[in-house]
Design a protein around this motif. Structure first.
Motif, PDB file in Angstrom:
ATOM      1  N   UNK A 113       0.864  -1.183   0.000  1.00 21.31           N
ATOM      2  CA  UNK A 113       0.000   0.000   0.000  1.00 21.31           C
ATOM      3  C   UNK A 113       0.894   1.224   0.000  1.00 21.31           C
ATOM      4  N   UNK A 114       0.427   2.286  -0.623  1.00 23.67           N
ATOM      5  CA  UNK A 114       1.212   3.517  -0.610  1.00 23.67           C
ATOM      6  C   UNK A 114       1.428   3.972   0.828  1.00 23.67           C
ATOM      7  N   UNK A 115       2.624   4.500   1.069  1.00 18.93           N
ATOM      8  CA  UNK A 115       2.936   5.021   2.400  1.00 18.93           C
ATOM      9  C   UNK A 115       3.492   4.010   3.369  1.00 18.93           C
ATOM     10  N   UNK A 116       3.733   2.793   2.919  1.00 16.34           N
ATOM     11  CA  UNK A 116       4.238   1.773   3.847  1.00 16.34           C
ATOM     12  C   UNK A 116       5.641   2.083   4.340  1.00 16.34           C
ATOM     13  N   UNK A 117       6.389   2.925   3.645  1.00 16.80           N
ATOM     14  CA  UNK A 117       7.730   3.311   4.107  1.00 16.80           C
ATOM     15  C   UNK A 117       7.694   4.646   4.830  1.00 16.80           C
ATOM     16  N   UNK A 118       6.524   5.054   5.306  1.00 14.94           N
ATOM     17  CA  UNK A 118       6.434   6.210   6.201  1.00 14.94           C
ATOM     18  C   UNK A 118       5.981   7.503   5.577  1.00 14.94           C
ATOM     19  N   UNK A 119       6.092   7.648   4.270  1.00 12.07           N
ATOM     20  CA  UNK A 119       5.706   8.885   3.608  1.00 12.07           C
ATOM     21  C   UNK A 119       4.370   8.690   2.917  1.00 12.07           C
ATOM     22  N   UNK A 120       3.344   9.483   3.228  1.00 12.64           N
ATOM     23  CA  UNK A 120       2.028   9.313   2.599  1.00 12.64           C
ATOM     24  C   UNK A 120       2.120   9.348   1.077  1.00 12.64           C
ATOM     25  N   UNK A 121       1.468   8.395   0.442  1.00 10.25           N
ATOM     26  CA  UNK A 121       1.434   8.336  -1.010  1.00 10.25           C
ATOM     27  C   UNK A 121       2.660   7.729  -1.667  1.00 10.25           C
TER      28      UNK A 121
END
Length: 444
Positions: free
Chosen positions: A76-84
């Motif tokens: 899902x988008x944002x899984x590395x902490x940054x939205x989108x």
């Protein structure tokens, strides 16, 4: 802490073929990392496309029509902490596409991926491909490094640019360097912000038909077939909109108010020519963008709770609100109705309005001194509806829920959940006048 670059081997060597020609042979055994931020517009503002489930698929230059999965289906988008944010691994030349992941479906690494087609009203394939959110073209350079650019296959022949019917333009080429070999979003090659225009949301959102497995195998097959074959009744009565659609099944009725299809009807159809002015979607096509599992949940809830009427004002849409609606997994309800036998032995029609300001009696936990019989019937029916929806979330059938009243599992007498004091149904400024139901847990 300072991160030291790891030593790289020379990415090529030379060979002499049988004719005495010296060739440069690339050794593409290094991984690079790139990132792209998916953005969307709503009410004139741009924001991150948060928690959007996606798939990355890959086609090699020597097999351009064979696509394989390159990212797990839990991404899902944002899984590395940054939205989108989408953070991806690039290891070879070819084409990489980012698709919206279909709700309820799972995929495995290196599995062959079949590009879906939009369905016609009779359920057959239209031969018009569902579009990716973006395509990345990765090129092998003469010095055996890789470069990348953001493009779009544009199989539906949209215009490019910032207009309402447009999709994003292709971008220039960027080169990977030794700075981009670390699995760290901060150091990944930045492909910038990619705005998913309203038309691109439409083109990338699958149009479902009657042959979908959920429709075919459902206990509510007949009703779902009516929806996905475009067999709903159009509004013709006094005060009705021509874009209203009504489903009747048994003694039950669902009204899909024209508000539930407004955003979709402003976008171009996937069909080359659907016979409508300027080729805009019909209300029926727009409703067929909502995933069958979402519609099935509504029908099952109505059957289980003996709900005779429901009014829907939000379904799939590309133009406003959260990614849950744009992901085809959410519907908005304003009213539900039933008939009960009162303490007087008579039949009574009971309607719950999901509106915190205009229907205080619909609050399922509201304590009212000297409550009337009608108020009791409304509150008890509302409690059954809210409890049913909250329990579906506890069982992971549903995801995020929003409504006029903030309710915990404990307040709804659901004691068989792990965290009974956790919020089951949330509320905020945009959910004071309807109940938002999200299907599945792809979007928590």
């Amino acid at each position: 802490m300072t991160q030291h670059a790891r030593a790289l081997q020379v990415p090529f060597h030379t060979e002499v073929d049988g004719d005495g020609v010296t060739m440069t042979v690339c050794r593409l055994d290094r991984l690079y990392y790139a990132k792209i931020k998916l953005q969307m517009k709503s009410n004139g503002a741009t924001s991150a496309a948060t928690i959007l489930p996606y798939l990355i698929v890959y086609a090699a230059p020597e097999r351009p029509n064979v696509w394989t999965i390159r990212a797990p289906s839990i991404a899902r988008t944002g899984m590395r902490g940054t939205p989108g944010l989408i953070h991806m691994e690039i290891g070879r030349p070819g084409r990489y596409r980012i698709y919206i992941k279909e709700p309820t479906e799972t995929f495995s690494q290196d599995e062959v991926f079949a590009i879906q087609q939009h369905a016609l009203a009779d359920g057959t394939n239209s031969h018009r491909d569902v579009q990716p959110i973006v395509e990345l073209e990765v090129i092998e350079n003469p010095n055996c490094t890789l470069s990348i650019r953001t493009i779009h296959p544009n199989d539906l022949q949209r215009t490019r640019g910032g207009g309402g019917d447009s999709i994003p333009v292709d971008t220039g080429i960027l080169n990977f360097t030794e700075a981009h070999i670390f699995d760290d979003p901060e150091q990944a090659l930045d492909l910038g912000n990619h705005i998913i225009s309203f038309q691109l949301w439409a083109d990338a959102s699958r149009t479902y038909g009657t042959q979908h497995p959920i429709v075919q195998n459902s206990d509510f097959r007949e009703a779902l077939t009516t929806i996905y074959s475009e067999g709903l009744t159009a509004g013709t009565g006094a005060g009705d909109s021509a874009h209203d659609r009504t489903l009747g099944f048994g003694e039950r009725e669902v009204q899909f108010n024209h508000q539930s299809t407004t955003g979709g009807r402003r976008r171009l159809s996937f069909l080359e020519d659907n016979g409508q002015p300027h080729n805009r979607m019909t209300a029926d096509e727009t409703l067929r963008r909502t995933h069958p599992a979402t519609m099935e949940f509504l029908l099952r809830m109505m059957d289980d709770l003996d709900i005779t009427y429901a009014r829907v004002t939000g379904a799939w849409r590309p133009h406003i609100g959260s990614t849950r609606h744009r992901y085809a997994s959410a519907i908005d309800l304003t009213h539900v109705r039933t008939t009960v036998i009162g303490t007087d032995g008579q039949q009574h029609t009971v309607t719950v309005h999901f509106h915190s300001g205009l229907s205080m009696d619909s609050n399922p936990t509201r304590a009212v001194p000297a409550e009337s019989a009608a108020q009791t019937r409304t509150r008890e029916f509302s409690l059954r509806v809210h409890r049913y929806i909250a329990n579906a979330r506890a069982q992971q059938t549903l995801g995020w829920l929003g409504g006029p009243w903030r309710l915990t599992y404990s307040q709804l007498d659901l004691t068989n959940v792990e965290r009974i004091n956790a919020v089951a149904i949330d509320t905020n400024a945009t959910h004071t006048d309807h109940m938002h139901i999200s299907m599945g847990t792809d979007q928590p």
